[in-house]
Design a protein around this motif. Structure first.
Motif, PDB file in Angstrom:
ATOM      1  N   SER A 107      52.883  30.163  66.867  1.00 27.83           N
ATOM      2  CA  SER A 107      52.822  29.813  65.259  1.00 27.83           C
ATOM      3  C   SER A 107      53.806  29.302  64.658  1.00 27.83           C
ATOM      4  O   SER A 107      54.358  28.819  64.891  1.00 27.83           O
ATOM      5  N   ILE A 108      52.911  27.817  63.525  1.00 30.37           N
ATOM      6  CA  ILE A 108      53.174  27.492  62.960  1.00 30.37           C
ATOM      7  C   ILE A 108      53.597  28.051  61.695  1.00 30.37           C
ATOM      8  O   ILE A 108      52.543  28.342  60.866  1.00 30.37           O
ATOM      9  N   GLY A 109      54.694  27.606  60.850  1.00 29.37           N
ATOM     10  CA  GLY A 109      55.373  28.352  59.514  1.00 29.37           C
ATOM     11  C   GLY A 109      55.560  27.069  58.537  1.00 29.37           C
ATOM     12  O   GLY A 109      56.240  26.528  59.169  1.00 29.37           O
ATOM     13  N   PHE A 110      54.628  27.497  57.421  1.00 31.06           N
ATOM     14  CA  PHE A 110      55.497  26.500  56.300  1.00 31.06           C
ATOM     15  C   PHE A 110      56.465  27.101  55.753  1.00 31.06           C
ATOM     16  O   PHE A 110      56.114  27.706  55.567  1.00 31.06           O
ATOM     17  N   VAL A 111      57.405  26.633  55.360  1.00 31.26           N
ATOM     18  CA  VAL A 111      58.611  27.279  55.077  1.00 31.26           C
ATOM     19  C   VAL A 111      58.947  26.721  53.552  1.00 31.26           C
ATOM     20  O   VAL A 111      59.076  25.387  53.603  1.00 31.26           O
ATOM     21  N   ILE A 112      59.366  27.569  52.332  1.00 32.89           N
ATOM     22  CA  ILE A 112      59.657  26.886  51.141  1.00 32.89           C
ATOM     23  C   ILE A 112      61.420  28.079  51.490  1.00 32.89           C
ATOM     24  O   ILE A 112      61.432  29.019  51.115  1.00 32.89           O
ATOM     25  N   LYS A 113      62.043  26.933  50.489  1.00 32.52           N
ATOM     26  CA  LYS A 113      63.452  27.679  50.909  1.00 32.52           C
ATOM     27  C   LYS A 113      63.360  27.197  49.240  1.00 32.52           C
ATOM     28  O   LYS A 113      63.544  26.856  48.912  1.00 32.52           O
ATOM     29  N   LYS A 114      64.639  28.026  49.046  1.00 33.55           N
ATOM     30  CA  LYS A 114      64.733  29.034  47.770  1.00 33.55           C
ATOM     31  C   LYS A 114      66.210  30.241  47.330  1.00 33.55           C
ATOM     32  O   LYS A 114      66.151  30.640  48.213  1.00 33.55           O
ATOM     33  N   ASN A 115      67.199  28.692  47.569  1.00 34.98           N
ATOM     34  CA  ASN A 115      68.441  29.085  46.981  1.00 34.98           C
ATOM     35  C   ASN A 115      68.336  29.744  48.732  1.00 34.98           C
ATOM     36  O   ASN A 115      68.682  28.960  49.937  1.00 34.98           O
ATOM     37  N   ASN A 116      68.898  30.902  49.706  1.00 36.31           N
ATOM     38  CA  ASN A 116      69.753  31.460  50.747  1.00 36.31           C
ATOM     39  C   ASN A 116      68.245  32.464  51.295  1.00 36.31           C
ATOM     40  O   ASN A 116      68.624  33.155  52.800  1.00 36.31           O
ATOM     41  N   PHE A 117      67.057  32.164  50.627  1.00 34.97           N
ATOM     42  CA  PHE A 117      66.514  32.531  51.137  1.00 34.97           C
ATOM     43  C   PHE A 117      64.913  32.132  51.473  1.00 34.97           C
ATOM     44  O   PHE A 117      64.451  30.344  50.955  1.00 34.97           O
ATOM     45  N   ALA A 134      50.193  35.250  59.576  1.00 37.99           N
ATOM     46  CA  ALA A 134      51.447  36.017  58.728  1.00 37.99           C
ATOM     47  C   ALA A 134      51.804  35.774  57.586  1.00 37.99           C
ATOM     48  O   ALA A 134      52.300  34.431  57.276  1.00 37.99           O
ATOM     49  N   SER A 135      52.225  36.007  56.521  1.00 37.08           N
ATOM     50  CA  SER A 135      53.051  35.723  55.721  1.00 37.08           C
ATOM     51  C   SER A 135      54.448  36.388  55.143  1.00 37.08           C
ATOM     52  O   SER A 135      54.518  37.764  55.269  1.00 37.08           O
ATOM     53  N   THR A 136      55.580  35.870  54.887  1.00 34.28           N
ATOM     54  CA  THR A 136      56.610  36.020  54.923  1.00 34.28           C
ATOM     55  C   THR A 136      57.206  36.104  52.901  1.00 34.28           C
ATOM     56  O   THR A 136      57.358  34.886  52.715  1.00 34.28           O
ATOM     57  N   TYR A 137      58.250  37.350  52.715  1.00 32.77           N
ATOM     58  CA  TYR A 137      58.614  36.688  51.134  1.00 32.77           C
ATOM     59  C   TYR A 137      59.975  36.970  50.896  1.00 32.77           C
ATOM     60  O   TYR A 137      59.719  37.706  51.069  1.00 32.77           O
ATOM     61  N   LYS A 138      60.822  35.334  50.358  1.00 31.79           N
ATOM     62  CA  LYS A 138      61.969  36.361  49.945  1.00 31.79           C
ATOM     63  C   LYS A 138      62.501  36.655  51.387  1.00 31.79           C
ATOM     64  O   LYS A 138      63.530  37.867  51.056  1.00 31.79           O
ATOM     65  N   GLN A 139      62.993  35.908  52.271  1.00 27.31           N
ATOM     66  CA  GLN A 139      63.465  36.539  53.550  1.00 27.31           C
ATOM     67  C   GLN A 139      65.049  35.702  54.047  1.00 27.31           C
ATOM     68  O   GLN A 139      65.052  34.712  53.327  1.00 27.31           O
TER      69      GLN A 139
END
Length: 160
Positions: A107-117, A134-139
């Protein structure tokens, strides 16, 4: 109402329906939720992938991100009980920091970085469309440092 607002409204409508049916769908697995919506399991656009990022899907012409109602409702009720997470989908697509390829789930993941998450949306081409996978948040960002994930775009890539 522009397209992005319409697509956000699709998500909001499904989240409201999830709340209305929560007692019936709570703690069900994904197949049970899919069966519950059999015959009424819409697939609608929930976001727009920018032209600059469509290069990772050379075989797809449609730049909309789609989701099935049962998938979104299941993930909202049984995995991420937080509407902000789903209403943030277009923001991640518009402001992604990087794009990754998940070599295990293809799969292809679009990622937005917020600090170390990081907040991530993983999508897959399916039947000529790009579909939310799939979706993941604050990882923790370090999870993307494994051999499983291959970065496709540099973090500072600025395109027109």
């Amino acid at each position: 109402m522009n397209e992005k607002e319409v697509f956000r409204q699709n998500i909001i409508n499904w989240l409201q329906e999830a709340e209305e049916k929560a007692d019936e769908l709570w703690n069900k697995d994904q197949n049970q939720v899919k069966l519950y919506f059999k015959g009424n399991d819409e697939r609608k656009p929930i976001g727009i992938i920018s032209d600059r990022d469509m290069c990772v899907f050379p075989e797809i012409k449609d730049n909309y991100l789609y989701a099935d109602k049962s998938y979104l409702i299941d993930h909202y009720l049984n995995r991420h009980y937080d509407n902000r997470l789903f209403e943030n989908i277009q923001n991640i697509l518009d402001n992604r920091t990087n794009i990754y390829f998940d070599t295990v789930q293809k799969s292809i993941g679009f990622v937005i970085k917020k600090n170390n998450f990081v907040d991530c949306l993983f999508v897959k081409p399916f039947d000529g469309k790009i579909v939310l996978f799939a979706s993941t948040y604050k990882q923790p960002e370090f999870r993307l440092k494994s051999k499983r994930y291959k970065k496709i775009t540099p973090a500072n890539r600025q395109e027109k």
